[in-house]
Design a protein around this motif. Structure first.
Motif: not given
Length: 108
Positions: A29-48
Motif C-alpha cells: 500500500v506504499e504507493g496508495l499512501i503516497e497517492d493519498a498524500a498527493f491528492l490531499k495536498s493538491e486539494n489543499f491548493v484547489l480549496r484555497n
C-alpha cells in the motif's frame, strides 16, 4: 501551510497508521499512501483557490447563466479518488485487525 507541508503531514499520518500492519501489506500500500498524500495536498491548493473564486462562475448581467469552474471539477475528482484510496486503505487495516484477532483466539 504550504502544499509540501500538507503532503508531508498526510504522508506521516498514514505511514504512522500503518506501522502495525504486516510489512508485506505495508509495502503493497506504499504507493496508495503516497497517492493519498498527493491528492490531499493538491486539494489543499484547489480549496484555497475555490474559497476565493467559488465553484461556479455566474454571469454578472444574467445570473441564470452559470458555468462550473475547472478547478471545482478537478477538486471533486480528487476528492472522489482520495475517498476510494482511503476506503481501500481502511479495508486493509480492518483485515489486519481481523487477522490479529484470529491469532489471539488461538490462545483462548
Amino acid at each position: 501551510m504550504s502544499k509540501k507541508a500538507v503532503y508531508q503531514q498526510e504522508l506521516e499520518k498514514l505511514t504512522e497508521i500503518f506501522t502495525s500492519v504486516d510489512e508485506s501489506k505495508r509495502k503493497l500500500v506504499e504507493g496508495l499512501i503516497e497517492d493519498a498524500a498527493f491528492l490531499k495536498s493538491e486539494n489543499f491548493v484547489l480549496r484555497n483557490t475555490l474559497s476565493e473564486t467559488g465553484m461556479v462562475k455566474i454571469h454578472p448581467s444574467n445570473p441564470s447563466m452559470q458555468k462550473p469552474v475547472e478547478a471545482a471539477k478537478q477538486y471533486l475528482k480528487n476528492v472522489n479518488s482520495y475517498a476510494v484510496i482511503i476506503k481501500t486503505l481502511n479495508g486493509i487495516l480492518n483485515k489486519n485487525i481481523l487477522d490479529d484477532d484470529e491469532d489471539l483466539s488461538d490462545y483462548e
